[in-house]
Design a protein around this motif. Structure first.
Motif: not given
Length: 713
Positions: A594-614
């Motif tokens: 079961r996952p723990a309870m935590y808060r994320t900081y922003g959402d870098l995952s949205k930038l990953v596809p373009m960063l990977a392509d570059q």
């Protein structure tokens, strides 16, 4: 993670009579030890598997393979006879009965004697090295010879391969201070090793300029090797057999659990007390060979740069005479030779990890020296990068080779204690006034260390919250960072590779789950997500090293087997080599809790596809990476090749063409983590990715990366 006519009449006369190897009895209470192991494994191991037919049949295979890894000594009728007991071994174990192990060993001794006679006869007959034929050196999945005719043909090719290897070594590698290693060495190096680990330390020194047994003819050289093997088998005693046999059962539970005999425990305890004077490497028995699992950061071997993870030590000397072969020794006996007084010289003969066929060896002279804590401590530097639009950016790079903690100083005076987390915090405080635009935390080759330091280092980049979950037999514990202070809140990348393990994977996984940092590196990290405990079985009974806990990310996924998958992958030599938990037999599977309870900081995952392509575009258009990838492909082909030609002309041509590949194994480490020896193209590309990340964050007006997203996980 698995390996390889002139004065003959005189040498045969000098060769002692080689009779069957008598197993020397020990004074141990074998029955009580065996029963203790049989009843302890199912109770205290993390997965609590019952001692049943499944364990029995798998232990049978591991035991037979450990004695005959290349399937060349036993005959198929032997295996058929042994198999009659395969499903009942667990029952015998509970009764304290190891007669099966004695039976197998006695049969092996008879087969060895037979093959010694055949070897002498075959060497007298000689070999035709002009014939176009090949030898399958990787026989671990091949059937055993069905009859004596098939057996003899297999051995003819084995011996011919050793003969050709010796000729090639003298003709091609002598000037390069590299010697041949016979396939007999590689294939029988598994026969007597025990599955134990230990740590030793080494200092930098020059290469040896001698070739082992340089003056021996090829025939004499081969005879000497088999003679050493026979002598080793004559020293095999009941304690060594007991360790091998009982470890075959524990290794079914997972590859990090094994039985340590009283002698192994004694050497282990000594090694822990003298752990800072040795060869600076963590060693593991790899089917009997002393395989380097990890180079200790800051140690002499690390500073020297020639020993690397995956290398196999096959002989040890002091530089004054011929090195002693340790190919067939239990690891605890080999360690006795490798250890020594501070300032003394040790000469290591190794098989490079890149040469899976074991046809080449190298000698390295090293000086034993104490590992200084400051030499394995975190270090920082500032790197500058000019962007396409002419901007100059400054990046801080922190190299953290180990999650260290000076426990002695901690116990005496916490203020003076040297710890990874406090050093990283200090380096961040030194880099921040320099106006860095981003930070790279380099965890390549970081094999772990203190769990507490991993948690506290991760906490430098987030406010308080859970970092890792630990699953034990009695439940799950969530371990948090309780300090709300954030030392660095800017753009950040964690750089990893296949040798980033354990505590490194915990930190990388936590910062990835929090979406606090991008993870960049090899296809995955090592995948070592378990904890081992040494459990004594009583006086003169030895100990069990058992896996008793597992690490889980705060998102619920295990770090076991799969490790951490980077957001952006950069090609690596290590990705084509047998490095990582997934290369080990019977590795525990990946699972979730079961996952723990935590808060994320922003959402870098949205930038990953373009960063990977570059990043991919840069790599495809980079001359350096084009050369890098071509070498990696050649290394991959070498790893996938399981046969060698027995034509001398072909072998010489192959050896000449592959000389360059001898340096690729070094490149797998030097290119990636040693900035004073080679250009670090992996780090350079990482800095470009970090610069792209900053550009994208500015474009999307999300430069405040650590503004919390309060959605609960």
């Amino acid at each position: 993670m698995r390996a390889k006519t002139h004065l003959l009449a005189v040498s045969l006369l000098l060769l002692p009579m080689l009779g069957s190897c008598e197993l020397e009895k020990s004074d141990l209470d074998v029955k009580k030890i065996t029963r203790s192991v049989a009843y302890s494994l199912p109770v205290f191991h993390l997965n609590q598997l019952p001692m049943d037919t499944h364990i029995s049949t798998n232990a049978f295979k591991l035991f037979i393979d450990s004695l005959d890894p290349s399937h060349c000594y036993f005959l198929q009728p032997d295996i058929d006879r042994f198999s009659e007991d395969a499903k009942n071994l667990h029952k015998y174990l509970r009764k304290g009965n190891i007669d099966f192990a004695h039976d197998v060993f006695n049969t092996l001794s008879e087969r060895i004697e037979n093959r010694m006679d055949f070897t002498e006869q075959q060497l007298q007959q000689g070999f035709d090295t002009t014939l176009d034929e090949a030898f399958l050196w990787d026989r671990k999945d091949e059937p055993w010879p069905k009859d004596e005719a098939e057996w003899d043909d297999l051995w003819r090719k084995r011996l011919k391969n050793e003969y050709v290897s010796r000729l090639v070594s003298k003709q091609v590698y002598a000037d390069a201070q590299t010697a041949t290693n016979t396939v007999e060495n590689l294939e029988t190096n598994r026969v007597a090793g025990a599955a134990t680990e230990t740590t030793n330390t080494v200092a930098r020194a020059k290469s040896s300029d001698t070739i082992e047994n340089e003056n021996l003819s090829p025939e004499e050289f081969i005879l000497e090797r088999y003679k050493q093997f026979n002598l080793m088998m004559e020293t095999f005693d009941e304690e060594m057999l007991l360790q091998r046999y009982l470890s075959s059962f524990s290794l079914v539970y997972d590859p990090h659990s094994d039985y340590m005999s009283p002698s192994s425990v004694e050497d282990f305890d000594i090694n822990m007390k003298l752990s800072l004077v040795g060869i600076g490497a963590m060693l593991r028995s790899d089917d009997g060979a002393a395989k380097i699992e990890r180079i200790i950061p800051g140690g002499p071997a690390d500073r020297d740069g020639r020993l690397e993870a995956g290398d196999k030590i096959i002989a040890v000397g002091d530089g004054t005479g011929e090195p002693v072969s340790i190919l067939h020794w239990p690891l605890y006996k080999a360690v006795r030779l490798i250890r020594g007084d501070e300032g003394s010289t040790v000469v290591l003969t190794i098989i490079p990890a890149s040469d899976r066929s074991g046809t080449r060896t190298k000698k390295i002279d090293l000086v034993r020296e104490e590992v200084k804590l400051e030499e394995q401590a975190a270090k920082s530097e500032i790197k500058t990068l000019t962007t396409d639009d002419g901007k100059t950016r400054k990046f801080g790079v922190i190299l953290l080779p180990d999650f260290y903690a000076d426990f002695q100083a901690t116990n005496k005076n916490k203020k003076d204690a040297r710890r990874a987390s406090t050093d990283v915090r200090r380096l961040i405080n030194e880099l921040t006034p320099e106006g860095i635009d981003g930070l790279v935390l380099d965890l390549r080759n970081n094999g772990g260390g203190s769990l507490v330091e991993s948690i506290e280092t991760a906490g430098l980049f987030i406010s308080s919250g859970p970092i890792v979950q630990v699953k034990e037999r009695n439940g799950i514990q969530v371990l948090p960072d309780a300090d709300p202070e954030i030392s660095y809140d800017g753009p950040m990348i964690v750089l990893v590779n296949r040798l980033s393990a354990s505590a490194s994977e915990i930190l990388a996984a936590a910062l990835q789950d929090y979406k606090r940092a991008l993870i960049v590196g090899d296809r995955q990290t090592h995948g070592k997500g378990t904890v081992q405990t040494l459990m004594t079985l009583g006086d003169r009974k030895g100990s069990l090293k058992l896996t008793t806990a597992g690490f889980y990310r705060i998102n619920g996924g295990s770090t076991q087997l799969k490790g951490v998958t980077p957001d952006i992958v950069i090609p690596s030599y290590l990705d084509v080599m047998d490095v990582g938990e997934d290369s080990l037999e019977h590795a525990l599977p990946w699972d979730t809790i079961r996952p723990a309870m935590y808060r994320t900081y922003g959402d870098l995952s949205k930038l990953v596809p373009m960063l990977a392509d570059q990043s991919n575009d840069r790599i495809e258009n980079s001359e350096e990476f084009t050369t890098f990838l071509a070498k990696r492909e050649r290394l991959k082909q070498r790893y996938e090749t399981k046969t060698v030609s027995l034509s001398l002309a072909d072998r010489v041509a192959e050896a000449e063409a592959e000389k360059e590949l001898d340096d690729i194994q070094s490149g797998a480490f030097l290119d990636e983590d040693n900035d004073d020896k080679k250009d670090d193209i992996i780090l350079d590309e990482t800095l470009h990715i970090l610069s792209d990340l900053i550009d994208m964050q500015q474009m999307t007006e999300t430069s405040q990366v650590i503004a919390p997203n309060f959605s609960e996980k």
